[in-house]
Design a protein around this motif. Structure first.
Motif, short mmCIF file in Angstrom:
data_model
loop_
_atom_site.label_atom_id
_atom_site.label_comp_id
_atom_site.label_asym_id
_atom_site.label_seq_id
_atom_site.Cartn_x
_atom_site.Cartn_y
_atom_site.Cartn_z
N VAL A 169 0.84 -1.19 0.00
CA VAL A 169 0.00 0.00 0.00
C VAL A 169 0.88 1.23 0.00
O VAL A 169 2.00 1.23 0.50
CB VAL A 169 -0.97 0.04 1.21
CG1 VAL A 169 -1.95 -1.09 1.14
CG2 VAL A 169 -0.23 0.05 2.50
N LEU B 252 0.81 5.71 -1.60
CA LEU B 252 0.16 6.73 -2.41
C LEU B 252 0.79 6.77 -3.79
O LEU B 252 2.01 6.75 -3.93
CB LEU B 252 0.30 8.11 -1.76
CG LEU B 252 -0.55 8.36 -0.54
CD1 LEU B 252 -0.31 9.76 -0.02
CD2 LEU B 252 -2.02 8.18 -0.85
N SER B 253 -0.06 6.85 -4.78
CA SER B 253 0.37 7.00 -6.16
C SER B 253 -0.43 8.16 -6.74
O SER B 253 -1.62 8.02 -7.02
CB SER B 253 0.10 5.71 -6.93
OG SER B 253 0.35 5.90 -8.29
N THR C 183 -5.23 12.74 -10.64
CA THR C 183 -5.73 12.34 -9.32
C THR C 183 -6.68 13.39 -8.76
O THR C 183 -6.36 14.57 -8.71
CB THR C 183 -4.55 12.14 -8.34
OG1 THR C 183 -3.67 11.15 -8.87
CG2 THR C 183 -5.05 11.70 -6.99
N ASP D 144 -10.18 9.96 -5.78
CA ASP D 144 -9.13 8.96 -6.01
C ASP D 144 -8.24 8.83 -4.77
O ASP D 144 -7.87 7.73 -4.36
CB ASP D 144 -8.26 9.34 -7.21
CG ASP D 144 -9.02 9.38 -8.52
OD1 ASP D 144 -10.04 8.67 -8.64
OD2 ASP D 144 -8.61 10.14 -9.41
N GLN E 61 -7.42 5.61 -2.06
CA GLN E 61 -6.08 5.17 -1.66
C GLN E 61 -5.92 5.26 -0.14
O GLN E 61 -5.32 4.38 0.48
CB GLN E 61 -5.01 6.01 -2.35
CG GLN E 61 -4.90 5.75 -3.83
CD GLN E 61 -3.79 6.56 -4.46
OE1 GLN E 61 -2.72 6.73 -3.87
NE2 GLN E 61 -4.02 7.06 -5.67
N ARG E 62 -6.46 6.31 0.44
CA ARG E 62 -6.36 6.48 1.89
C ARG E 62 -7.11 5.38 2.62
O ARG E 62 -6.66 4.88 3.65
CB ARG E 62 -6.89 7.86 2.30
CG ARG E 62 -6.72 8.11 3.78
CD ARG E 62 -7.16 9.47 4.19
NE ARG E 62 -6.77 9.71 5.57
CZ ARG E 62 -6.81 10.87 6.15
NH1 ARG E 62 -7.20 11.94 5.49
NH2 ARG E 62 -6.44 11.00 7.41
N ALA F 8 -7.50 2.35 1.59
CA ALA F 8 -6.67 1.15 1.51
C ALA F 8 -5.53 1.22 2.53
O ALA F 8 -5.19 0.21 3.16
CB ALA F 8 -6.11 0.99 0.09
N ASN G 225 4.77 7.46 1.86
CA ASN G 225 5.25 6.19 1.32
C ASN G 225 6.49 5.70 2.07
O ASN G 225 6.64 4.50 2.30
CB ASN G 225 5.54 6.32 -0.17
CG ASN G 225 4.26 6.41 -0.99
OD1 ASN G 225 3.21 5.94 -0.57
ND2 ASN G 225 4.35 7.03 -2.14
#
Length: 156
Positions: A31, A33-34, A39, A43, A47-48, A50, A108
């Motif tokens: 997991v 951030l991308s 974005t 979106d 991600q948050r 997850a 990350n």
């Protein structure tokens, strides 16, 4: 009788492959951030979610301290506020994008460090006064703390 043995072997191989696949997938979820130019706030929220779900698991991030968790949440809140204010990454100025990229990199890095430190490593160690070995499993962070403690004792 030959087909029964062949079918049994085929079933056994199938079960073995299924078990191997399940075992290989366990704990491999990466997991982070991308952030791309497209974005949006929605979106990011996905991600948050997850990330929050992964942090809730007791094993994968067990060595992440409370201060690191609060720092991580503060960075995620800052990213969410910036994206909510602008709508998307594409609508931001270059300075805002750079600040957001720095926050995402920090997030990350914190996640990667915590996941690495929470990894369990097992070794076989000799039992004092015996020829038998025992299996000792510790996280990377626990091993590091033991090593640092032993080093401090040697220095004193």
């Amino acid at each position: 009788m030959g087909t029964a043995i062949g079918a049994t072997r085929l079933l056994f191989i199938g079960l073995l492959l299924a078990a191997t696949t399940v075992d290989a997938k366990r704990g491999d979820e990466d997991v982070g951030l991308s952030l791309a130019d497209t974005t949006t706030h929605a979106d990011f929220q996905a991600q948050r979610a997850a990330i929050d779900e992964a942090l809730a698991e007791p094993e994968q991030y067990s060595e992440m301290s409370r201060s690191s968790r609060s720092s991580l949440q503060a960075s995620l809140d800052a990213i969410a506020a910036r994206l909510e204010a602008s709508g998307s990454l594409a609508a931001m100025s270059d300075a805002e994008r750079d600040a957001l990229a720095a926050d995402a990199e920090d997030v990350n890095e914190m996640l990667e460090t915590a996941r690495h430190d929470s990894r369990i490593v097992c070794t076989r160690e000799a039992t004092m006064g015996s020829n038998r070995t025992r299996r000792v499993c510790l996280t990377v962070a626990q091993r590091r703390r033991q090593s640092e403690g032993a080093q401090r004792l040697r220095e004193d």
